[in-house]
Design a protein around this motif. Sequence first.
Motif, PDB file in Angstrom:
ATOM      1  N   GLN A  77      -1.333   8.625  -0.127  1.00  0.00           N
ATOM      2  CA  GLN A  77      -1.726   9.669   0.820  1.00  0.00           C
ATOM      3  C   GLN A  77      -2.723  10.634   0.167  1.00  0.00           C
ATOM      4  O   GLN A  77      -2.528  11.066  -0.971  1.00  0.00           O
ATOM      5  N   GLY A  78      -3.802  10.918   0.868  1.00  0.00           N
ATOM      6  CA  GLY A  78      -4.822  11.828   0.315  1.00  0.00           C
ATOM      7  C   GLY A  78      -5.962  11.092  -0.370  1.00  0.00           C
ATOM      8  O   GLY A  78      -7.007  11.671  -0.666  1.00  0.00           O
ATOM      9  N   ALA A  79      -5.784   9.787  -0.622  1.00  0.00           N
ATOM     10  CA  ALA A  79      -6.857   9.019  -1.297  1.00  0.00           C
ATOM     11  C   ALA A  79      -8.097   8.965  -0.412  1.00  0.00           C
ATOM     12  O   ALA A  79      -7.997   8.914   0.815  1.00  0.00           O
ATOM     13  N   GLU A  80      -9.257   8.992  -1.054  1.00  0.00           N
ATOM     14  CA  GLU A  80     -10.508   8.881  -0.290  1.00  0.00           C
ATOM     15  C   GLU A  80     -11.111   7.516  -0.561  1.00  0.00           C
ATOM     16  O   GLU A  80     -11.447   7.193  -1.701  1.00  0.00           O
ATOM     17  N   LYS A 101     -10.347   9.255   4.516  1.00  0.00           N
ATOM     18  CA  LYS A 101      -9.212   9.844   3.799  1.00  0.00           C
ATOM     19  C   LYS A 101      -7.891   9.345   4.380  1.00  0.00           C
ATOM     20  O   LYS A 101      -7.734   9.325   5.612  1.00  0.00           O
ATOM     21  N   VAL A 102      -6.979   8.946   3.507  1.00  0.00           N
ATOM     22  CA  VAL A 102      -5.647   8.520   3.965  1.00  0.00           C
ATOM     23  C   VAL A 102      -4.898   9.775   4.390  1.00  0.00           C
ATOM     24  O   VAL A 102      -4.645  10.655   3.561  1.00  0.00           O
ATOM     25  N   VAL A 103      -4.578   9.867   5.691  1.00  0.00           N
ATOM     26  CA  VAL A 103      -3.924  11.083   6.184  1.00  0.00           C
ATOM     27  C   VAL A 103      -2.585  10.745   6.846  1.00  0.00           C
ATOM     28  O   VAL A 103      -2.363   9.626   7.300  1.00  0.00           O
ATOM     29  N   GLY A 104      -1.701  11.753   6.894  1.00  0.00           N
ATOM     30  CA  GLY A 104      -0.361  11.545   7.458  1.00  0.00           C
ATOM     31  C   GLY A 104       0.419  10.599   6.555  1.00  0.00           C
ATOM     32  O   GLY A 104       0.007  10.296   5.438  1.00  0.00           O
ATOM     33  N   ARG A 105       1.542  10.125   7.066  1.00  0.00           N
ATOM     34  CA  ARG A 105       2.366   9.215   6.243  1.00  0.00           C
ATOM     35  C   ARG A 105       1.843   7.793   6.324  1.00  0.00           C
ATOM     36  O   ARG A 105       1.438   7.340   7.406  1.00  0.00           O
ATOM     37  N   VAL A 106       1.890   7.107   5.190  1.00  0.00           N
ATOM     38  CA  VAL A 106       1.621   5.660   5.212  1.00  0.00           C
ATOM     39  C   VAL A 106       2.827   5.007   5.886  1.00  0.00           C
ATOM     40  O   VAL A 106       3.971   5.291   5.539  1.00  0.00           O
ATOM     41  N   PHE A 137       0.883  -1.173   0.000  1.00  0.00           N
ATOM     42  CA  PHE A 137       0.000   0.000   0.000  1.00  0.00           C
ATOM     43  C   PHE A 137       0.920   1.222   0.000  1.00  0.00           C
ATOM     44  O   PHE A 137       1.468   1.609   1.026  1.00  0.00           O
ATOM     45  N   SER A 138       1.061   1.813  -1.178  1.00  0.00           N
ATOM     46  CA  SER A 138       2.122   2.797  -1.410  1.00  0.00           C
ATOM     47  C   SER A 138       1.963   4.081  -0.593  1.00  0.00           C
ATOM     48  O   SER A 138       0.850   4.527  -0.316  1.00  0.00           O
ATOM     49  N   THR A 139       3.108   4.681  -0.287  1.00  0.00           N
ATOM     50  CA  THR A 139       3.091   5.982   0.392  1.00  0.00           C
ATOM     51  C   THR A 139       2.404   7.031  -0.488  1.00  0.00           C
ATOM     52  O   THR A 139       1.911   8.035   0.020  1.00  0.00           O
TER      53      THR A 139
END
Length: 376
Positions: free
Chosen positions: A298-301, A310-315, A293-295
């Motif tokens: 980030q930001g994907a909903e 929402k993907v927030v902060g660092r993966v 699950f790539s870094t």
Amino acid sequence: MRFGSQLEINLSALEKNHQKIKAICKSNEMIFMVKADAYGHGLVPITQFSFHELKIKEFGVASLGEAMTLRAKLPRDQFEIYVFSDVNFRDERLIEVYANQRLIPVISSIDNLKIFLSNSEFRHVPLCLKFNTGMNRLGIEMNELEDVVHHLKMNGRKSIDHLMTHLACASLSIKKNKKNIEQFENFEEVKSSLKTSGISISKTSIANSGAIEQGAGLNESHIRPGLMMYGPSSLIPSIKETSLWTGELISTLKTRILRTRLIERGTPIGYGASACPGSGLVAIMALGYGDGFSTSNQGAELKFRDKNYKVVGRVNMDMTQLLLEGGVLGDINVDDDFTVWSPESENFDELCKRSKMIPYEVFTSLTTRISKNYIQ
Ligand SMILES: Cc1ncc(COP(=O)(O)O)c(C=O)c1O
């Protein structure tokens, strides 16, 4: 029971996709591309099901290693395996493997053609040639046609078992894109030059998923679909509405929620202490870049049970923070399953868009940490 995140693979969906391809390609035979671990879906189970249940008899892999894995697992004499890219004739012992295991090397250079023709081990191996009609990756060059005929005749071969080429821009319009037009014309030229020179050709192929979706390349004996069998379209968004493809994603990626917490906008979160971009409920899912699950996600909903996470902060390596803006405790709970993608949501497309990764890359990025569960 599940010990971690899991890719659930629906073999009935694979069967439906296969039927849909057959409905588009009524008279073509198929080489099903199962390289790169069947595009991340598991080389052996996908091929076994396709062979036994879908009656597919020809498969395409990239390397000799992948081909040998398949030979060891499926009835030896009943299906063909084409080795497409890492053909490797450097070592005599590897040449023996092709002959002994009945594997078909896709020959993409004059040098390999010469080795193939001069080596007695290859006497009973079908001759499969791939031409470079404009992709400029692998392939025998157009200006080597005469050489090819010369070497075939010198070695008493008057026929080619399978002649193929590969398209550089099949995700673009086959009818309008200059590169596609050029490659189709060049392939016609290769076929007719060989025939004029007295070389007969049994099988031909040009169409991968993008071409098949556009109904192109179907006058050849074979098609070579990869991606579409696993569900997604490979066309660029602006021409997707012209696609004949109505396939369904065959996989569902599931993980688990490890922790939830209420959060205020601006609160530092995870590695790097990034400021949380909104207030609501944060859920930590058990999936990270160590799972594929790539870094860049980030930001994907991601939609789950009609709510947007929402993907927030660092993966992280094995965890990722999801923000449900305006969410409250109980909207999602510790130990709940979280479905990252499934045929029912648009999440897979969203991840491709957000990460700027093509579907091929999203699938094949999944690592061995993700177990696979095959259902029918
Ligand atoms: C030579 C060749 N044919 C067919 C395919 C299948 O392509 P797709 O997955 O776009 O259908 C590939 C995949 O890379 C390929 O390399």
